[in-house]
Design a protein around this motif. Structure first.
Motif, PDB file in Angstrom:
ATOM      1  N   GLY A  33     -59.987 -40.344   0.384  1.00  0.00           N
ATOM      2  CA  GLY A  33     -58.777 -40.854   1.008  1.00  0.00           C
ATOM      3  C   GLY A  33     -57.499 -40.205   0.485  1.00  0.00           C
ATOM      4  N   LYS A  34     -57.611 -39.343  -0.508  1.00  0.00           N
ATOM      5  CA  LYS A  34     -56.439 -38.676  -1.080  1.00  0.00           C
ATOM      6  C   LYS A  34     -56.323 -37.249  -0.522  1.00  0.00           C
ATOM      7  CE  LYS A  34     -55.528 -42.079  -3.972  1.00  0.00           C
ATOM      8  NZ  LYS A  34     -55.780 -41.913  -5.418  1.00  0.00           N
ATOM      9  N   ASN A  35     -55.167 -36.640  -0.746  1.00  0.00           N
ATOM     10  CA  ASN A  35     -54.904 -35.290  -0.246  1.00  0.00           C
ATOM     11  C   ASN A  35     -55.276 -34.235  -1.294  1.00  0.00           C
ATOM     12  OD1 ASN A  35     -53.859 -36.238   2.217  1.00  0.00           O
ATOM     13  ND2 ASN A  35     -51.842 -36.572   1.288  1.00  0.00           N
ATOM     14  N   LEU A  36     -56.255 -33.404  -0.944  1.00  0.00           N
ATOM     15  CA  LEU A  36     -56.742 -32.339  -1.822  1.00  0.00           C
ATOM     16  C   LEU A  36     -56.269 -30.996  -1.289  1.00  0.00           C
ATOM     17  CD1 LEU A  36     -58.679 -31.327  -4.111  1.00  0.00           C
ATOM     18  CD2 LEU A  36     -60.477 -31.294  -2.352  1.00  0.00           C
ATOM     19  N   CYS A  37     -55.723 -30.173  -2.152  1.00  0.00           N
ATOM     20  CA  CYS A  37     -55.155 -28.897  -1.715  1.00  0.00           C
ATOM     21  C   CYS A  37     -55.867 -27.714  -2.358  1.00  0.00           C
ATOM     22  CB  CYS A  37     -53.670 -28.840  -2.073  1.00  0.00           C
ATOM     23  SG  CYS A  37     -52.791 -27.404  -1.378  1.00  0.00           S
ATOM     24  N   SER A  38     -56.021 -26.650  -1.579  1.00  0.00           N
ATOM     25  CA  SER A  38     -56.490 -25.368  -2.097  1.00  0.00           C
ATOM     26  C   SER A  38     -56.074 -24.286  -1.104  1.00  0.00           C
ATOM     27  CB  SER A  38     -58.007 -25.374  -2.290  1.00  0.00           C
ATOM     28  OG  SER A  38     -58.386 -24.280  -3.110  1.00  0.00           O
ATOM     29  N   VAL A  39     -56.362 -23.035  -1.458  1.00  0.00           N
ATOM     30  CA  VAL A  39     -55.977 -21.947  -0.557  1.00  0.00           C
ATOM     31  C   VAL A  39     -56.971 -21.856   0.588  1.00  0.00           C
ATOM     32  CG1 VAL A  39     -54.784 -20.644  -2.335  1.00  0.00           C
ATOM     33  CG2 VAL A  39     -57.214 -20.247  -1.969  1.00  0.00           C
ATOM     34  N   THR A  40     -56.533 -21.297   1.684  1.00  0.00           N
ATOM     35  CA  THR A  40     -57.370 -21.179   2.875  1.00  0.00           C
ATOM     36  C   THR A  40     -58.662 -20.433   2.566  1.00  0.00           C
ATOM     37  OG1 THR A  40     -55.380 -21.142   4.269  1.00  0.00           O
ATOM     38  CG2 THR A  40     -57.432 -20.325   5.251  1.00  0.00           C
ATOM     39  N   GLY A  41     -59.779 -20.998   2.999  1.00  0.00           N
ATOM     40  CA  GLY A  41     -61.075 -20.363   2.781  1.00  0.00           C
ATOM     41  C   GLY A  41     -61.682 -20.608   1.418  1.00  0.00           C
ATOM     42  N   SER A  42     -61.067 -21.452   0.629  1.00  0.00           N
ATOM     43  CA  SER A  42     -61.555 -21.692  -0.731  1.00  0.00           C
ATOM     44  C   SER A  42     -62.891 -22.422  -0.719  1.00  0.00           C
ATOM     45  CB  SER A  42     -60.532 -22.526  -1.507  1.00  0.00           C
ATOM     46  OG  SER A  42     -61.093 -23.046  -2.676  1.00  0.00           O
ATOM     47  N   ALA A  83     -62.151 -36.932   1.111  1.00  0.00           N
ATOM     48  CA  ALA A  83     -60.859 -36.348   0.701  1.00  0.00           C
ATOM     49  C   ALA A  83     -60.251 -35.617   1.888  1.00  0.00           C
ATOM     50  CB  ALA A  83     -61.072 -35.385  -0.456  1.00  0.00           C
ATOM     51  N   ASN A  84     -58.933 -35.693   2.011  1.00  0.00           N
ATOM     52  CA  ASN A  84     -58.225 -34.999   3.083  1.00  0.00           C
ATOM     53  C   ASN A  84     -57.843 -33.599   2.602  1.00  0.00           C
ATOM     54  OD1 ASN A  84     -58.200 -37.439   4.663  1.00  0.00           O
ATOM     55  ND2 ASN A  84     -56.490 -38.154   3.402  1.00  0.00           N
ATOM     56  N   LEU A  85     -58.549 -32.606   3.122  1.00  0.00           N
ATOM     57  CA  LEU A  85     -58.329 -31.241   2.659  1.00  0.00           C
ATOM     58  C   LEU A  85     -57.123 -30.607   3.331  1.00  0.00           C
ATOM     59  CD1 LEU A  85     -59.134 -28.736   1.103  1.00  0.00           C
ATOM     60  CD2 LEU A  85     -60.773 -28.194   2.928  1.00  0.00           C
ATOM     61  N   LYS A  86     -56.204 -30.114   2.517  1.00  0.00           N
ATOM     62  CA  LYS A  86     -55.030 -29.388   2.991  1.00  0.00           C
ATOM     63  C   LYS A  86     -55.161 -27.933   2.522  1.00  0.00           C
ATOM     64  CE  LYS A  86     -53.133 -33.326   4.292  1.00  0.00           C
ATOM     65  NZ  LYS A  86     -52.920 -33.697   5.711  1.00  0.00           N
ATOM     66  N   GLU A  87     -55.279 -27.011   3.446  1.00  0.00           N
ATOM     67  CA  GLU A  87     -55.405 -25.603   3.092  1.00  0.00           C
ATOM     68  C   GLU A  87     -54.098 -24.857   3.366  1.00  0.00           C
ATOM     69  OE1 GLU A  87     -59.899 -24.173   3.510  1.00  0.00           O
ATOM     70  OE2 GLU A  87     -59.063 -24.789   5.436  1.00  0.00           O
ATOM     71  N   VAL A  88     -53.643 -24.128   2.374  1.00  0.00           N
ATOM     72  CA  VAL A  88     -52.398 -23.360   2.497  1.00  0.00           C
ATOM     73  C   VAL A  88     -52.668 -21.925   2.047  1.00  0.00           C
ATOM     74  CG1 VAL A  88     -50.912 -25.375   2.172  1.00  0.00           C
ATOM     75  CG2 VAL A  88     -51.674 -24.085   0.181  1.00  0.00           C
ATOM     76  N   SER A  89     -51.654 -21.063   2.138  1.00  0.00           N
ATOM     77  CA  SER A  89     -51.884 -19.641   1.857  1.00  0.00           C
ATOM     78  C   SER A  89     -51.812 -19.286   0.382  1.00  0.00           C
ATOM     79  CB  SER A  89     -50.888 -18.786   2.647  1.00  0.00           C
ATOM     80  OG  SER A  89     -49.555 -19.138   2.308  1.00  0.00           O
ATOM     81  N   CYS A 119     -49.457 -25.326  -3.021  1.00  0.00           N
ATOM     82  CA  CYS A 119     -50.157 -26.529  -3.477  1.00  0.00           C
ATOM     83  C   CYS A 119     -49.393 -27.193  -4.620  1.00  0.00           C
ATOM     84  CB  CYS A 119     -51.564 -26.178  -3.953  1.00  0.00           C
ATOM     85  SG  CYS A 119     -52.767 -25.812  -2.660  1.00  0.00           S
ATOM     86  N   LEU A 120     -48.910 -26.368  -5.558  1.00  0.00           N
ATOM     87  CA  LEU A 120     -48.169 -26.903  -6.702  1.00  0.00           C
ATOM     88  C   LEU A 120     -46.895 -27.607  -6.256  1.00  0.00           C
ATOM     89  CD1 LEU A 120     -48.612 -24.024  -9.273  1.00  0.00           C
ATOM     90  CD2 LEU A 120     -49.291 -26.392  -9.619  1.00  0.00           C
ATOM     91  N   ALA A 121     -46.210 -27.016  -5.281  1.00  0.00           N
ATOM     92  CA  ALA A 121     -44.987 -27.656  -4.764  1.00  0.00           C
ATOM     93  C   ALA A 121     -45.312 -29.007  -4.144  1.00  0.00           C
ATOM     94  CB  ALA A 121     -44.321 -26.736  -3.738  1.00  0.00           C
ATOM     95  N   GLY A 122     -46.431 -29.069  -3.417  1.00  0.00           N
ATOM     96  CA  GLY A 122     -46.850 -30.332  -2.812  1.00  0.00           C
ATOM     97  C   GLY A 122     -47.277 -31.342  -3.844  1.00  0.00           C
ATOM     98  N   LEU A 123     -47.930 -30.867  -4.899  1.00  0.00           N
ATOM     99  CA  LEU A 123     -48.356 -31.746  -5.990  1.00  0.00           C
ATOM    100  C   LEU A 123     -47.143 -32.339  -6.696  1.00  0.00           C
ATOM    101  CD1 LEU A 123     -50.956 -32.713  -7.387  1.00  0.00           C
ATOM    102  CD2 LEU A 123     -50.779 -30.739  -8.918  1.00  0.00           C
ATOM    103  N   GLN A 124     -46.135 -31.508  -6.891  1.00  0.00           N
ATOM    104  CA  GLN A 124     -44.923 -31.971  -7.564  1.00  0.00           C
ATOM    105  C   GLN A 124     -44.162 -32.994  -6.734  1.00  0.00           C
ATOM    106  OE1 GLN A 124     -42.243 -28.774  -8.616  1.00  0.00           O
ATOM    107  NE2 GLN A 124     -41.296 -29.961 -10.230  1.00  0.00           N
TER     108      GLN A 124
END
Length: 289
Positions: A154-163, A177-183, A188-193
């Motif tokens: 139920g939380k937002n998990l971030c990693s780079v695209t294709g990870s 987990a809600n996967l958020k893929e970015v470049s 991801c760090l900015a979103g975490l902060q």
């Protein structure tokens, strides 16, 4: 008689031309990654070493053109043991997808770039090491209550695209987990902060490197889940046993004289990275089941 004189002159000219060409060829080899270091001695030449340019704490090209990180420190130490001073090293950016090609082409003498030793890669290159045992992990805010993978449902998990790291988490421990893929990991760090992201996943060494940056000190922590085993090795051209053996000897010396521990503390210390002890040369820790 006249014909013989012309022939003699032409032959002399040909010998001179061939001599000059041969000398020029030797000079050129001294500036290449493979030839300049093949004897294991700098001798005034240069050595080309592949690293990452965009991984703080591991391999980073700074704005002033200098390089920093654990992989950089390891590569510099090894190069010195091979006979090269820091000013004789040319660091070459080698992205993950091009590492095997860079070695086979001779673009670099060896690669130290978060290069996990795998059976598939060993078909194409030889490895010295391993010199670091890393694990897939999560990076969360320092006040986060996430302590295990299931807390991510139920939380937002971030990693780079294709990870594969993020997919690992979803498949094995947090399918909801809600996967958020970015470049980039920086996104991801900015979103975490900001709180838009609850956790970032990749190798713990990479996470520690990002968290150790001045702007992030004290803001993040590693969850310590050890979701996989990543044996970082130094890639060498297939069949180059002499260089592989020399690098292994250099790595053993780096550990025994305390330089390995100093490099770990200098590059990962600010993130309170709980690193594994220096691995034994040739001992590959299998993937966690």
């Amino acid at each position: 008689m006249k014909l013989r004189k012309v022939t003699a002159v032409s032959a002399a000219a040909l010998v001179l031309a061939l001599t000059a060409t041969a000398c020029g060829s030797d000079d050129k080899k001294d500036d290449t990654g493979s030839s300049a270091s093949s004897s294991g001695s700098g001798s005034g030449g240069k050595i080309k070493i592949g690293i990452k340019y965009d991984q703080p704490g591991l391999g980073l090209k700074k704005p002033d053109g200098s390089f920093a990180g654990f992989d950089v420190d390891v590569a510099t130490y090894v190069a010195k043991e091979l006979g090269y001073e820091p000013n004789q090293i040319e660091f070459v950016e080698t992205k993950s997808a091009d590492r095997e090609n860079a070695i086979s082409r001779g673009d670099v003498k060896f690669i130290a770039a978060t290069y996990s030793i795998t059976d598939e890669r060993k078909k194409k290159v030889d490895f010295a090491g391993p010199y670091l045992l890393a694990h897939q992990d999560l990076l969360v805010k320092s006040d986060s209550d996430i302590s295990k993978g299931t807390d991510l449902n139920g939380k937002n998990l971030c990693s780079v695209t294709g990870s594969t790291s993020a997919q690992n988490v979803q498949k094995s421990i947090a399918p909801k987990a809600n996967l958020k893929e970015v470049s980039t990991y920086s996104e991801c760090l900015a979103g975490l902060q900001s709180g838009a992201i609850d956790a970032l996943t990749t190798d713990d060494s990479i996470l520690a490197g990002f968290a150790a940056q001045d702007q992030y000190k004290g803001k993040f922590k590693l969850a310590g889940l050890k979701l996989s085993n990543e044996n970082y090795g130094i890639g060498v051209k297939k069949g180059d046993t002499a260089t592989t053996d020399k690098i292994n000897a250099a790595l053993e010396k780096m550990v025994s004289d305390g330089s390995w521990d100093k490099a770990v503390t200098a590059n990962f210390g600010p993130a309170n990275y709980k690193n594994e002890p220096a691995p034994k040369i040739g001992v590959i820790v299998p993937k966690a089941s």
